[in-house]
Design a protein around this motif. Sequence first.
Motif, short mmCIF file in Angstrom:
data_model
loop_
_atom_site.label_atom_id
_atom_site.label_comp_id
_atom_site.label_asym_id
_atom_site.label_seq_id
_atom_site.Cartn_x
_atom_site.Cartn_y
_atom_site.Cartn_z
N UNK A 276 0.83 -1.21 0.00
CA UNK A 276 0.00 0.00 0.00
C UNK A 276 0.87 1.26 0.00
N UNK A 277 1.98 1.22 0.74
CA UNK A 277 2.89 2.36 0.77
C UNK A 277 3.49 2.59 -0.62
N UNK A 278 3.92 1.49 -1.27
CA UNK A 278 4.54 1.61 -2.59
C UNK A 278 3.55 2.17 -3.61
N UNK A 279 2.33 1.67 -3.61
CA UNK A 279 1.32 2.16 -4.57
C UNK A 279 0.96 3.61 -4.27
N UNK A 280 0.95 3.99 -2.99
CA UNK A 280 0.64 5.38 -2.63
C UNK A 280 1.67 6.32 -3.23
N UNK A 281 2.96 6.01 -3.03
CA UNK A 281 4.00 6.89 -3.56
C UNK A 281 4.07 6.81 -5.08
N UNK A 282 3.83 5.63 -5.64
CA UNK A 282 3.83 5.51 -7.09
C UNK A 282 2.74 6.36 -7.73
N UNK A 283 1.53 6.32 -7.14
CA UNK A 283 0.43 7.12 -7.67
C UNK A 283 0.73 8.62 -7.53
#
Length: 454
Positions: A276-283
């Motif tokens: 979830x952290x990775x997708x948050x920063x990716x988005x």
Amino acid sequence: MGKFLHKWALIRMCVGIFIVLDGYPLGFFFKETVGIPLDSAVFTAGFMILGMLLMTPTTAFRTLYAPNAPVFNALIAFVLMCVLYSFMFNSVALGDRNRDLVYYLFVIFFLLLLVNVPNEITTQIVVVGVVFTLVSNLALVYALMTDPDWTLGQRAAIQFGPPGEKLGNPHVFARNAQIGLLCCLMWGSRPNQSFLLRFIAISLVIFNIVIMMLTFSKSAILSTAVAAFVYAFANFRHTSPQKIFKTLTSPLSLIVVSMPFLGFIGLVIARPEIWDIITLYGDMIFGRFSENILALLGAENEKGNLAELDGSSVNRAMSWTYVTYAVIGDPLGLLMGYGYKFFFMDIPLLETLINQGLFGFLLYSFVFYRLGKEAFLITYEGNKTDIEVLCAYLFYLFLVSYFTSGRPYEMATLHPLCLFVRFLGIYYAPQLVRGYVDTPLPVDQELPPNLQPA
């Protein structure tokens, strides 16, 4: 025993260079997280002096090594011009003069010390870079985990200031991650490197990429993509797709590359919030890039509203507009410039034109032109020393930030240029190239005409 001491002397000098070049993350950690009770300026100066002491060889000022002379002279001339302008053409930054003079003293002293550092540090520079950047990254992770004011979604940086008003500088941590990424790739791709060390190197590559994403630095991400393109162009232009595919799909390559990713997948399964952290920063990163691109095209975003540039991009757009008006409306004023630190543009190259005039702009541009040329030749030709390859790709990794952020007077801008001036475009003994094999001519073979005695 002599070889052992000589090796540790080279390692010591490499550590000193990295403290000066990339010591800001560790400096923030010791000052803010550990809580060393010193004024920030005093601590930064002391940390910088420590690095310069470590990089001082025992043969200092007795044995000198030739830098890239034309670029060396141009960089020294630019720094001296900044000093001159701070006294003679300074109407808006009088309060900064004394502090800036200390900065310029550090820059000149660093450059002079580099001329004393032997070329042999190329044998240790990559491994020292791997360890140094890893320590800085671990310090950042520890600081974030123990900082109650930092939450996910914020840019990763060690914060300082009073509670509720804390600030941080994510760009220095992004730069540290870029240096670590490059050093780990160079370390892991060495010929005959063991399986275990390749595995560790690839794991650290992934770690550095994660840190860089957490800093949310657009210039770092963009410049890393530029460096990757340069590497692909330089190394794959004469290689067939079949050979590349065969190399990538070999059993050893698949095992070495897949194990860190399998470990990462296992970590995500055990801790789903990491994904979830990775997708948050990716988005967030993708959203910021796409919003800026749509704004430049005058298009609408997904919400149907007219896309807008973010704050930093707006500042740079205004800087370009200001330069346009200056060129059209007052071209004679650009001959001498408007004065020391007259206008902050967040685009160092253009700021030299506005503030230092045409001569300062030409000096600064010449430095980048020659360094860019040398960096391209090194990446294109290959078969170079580690320090040459490191400096060449660091030039590309820092290139975007040199044109999109900061000021031309800052130590964070000038110190890397000093390193490049010292180690790019100079002669190295053949035995310093990794993988060099001395193959003497057979006894019965005649020497070439240019080597025959008179």
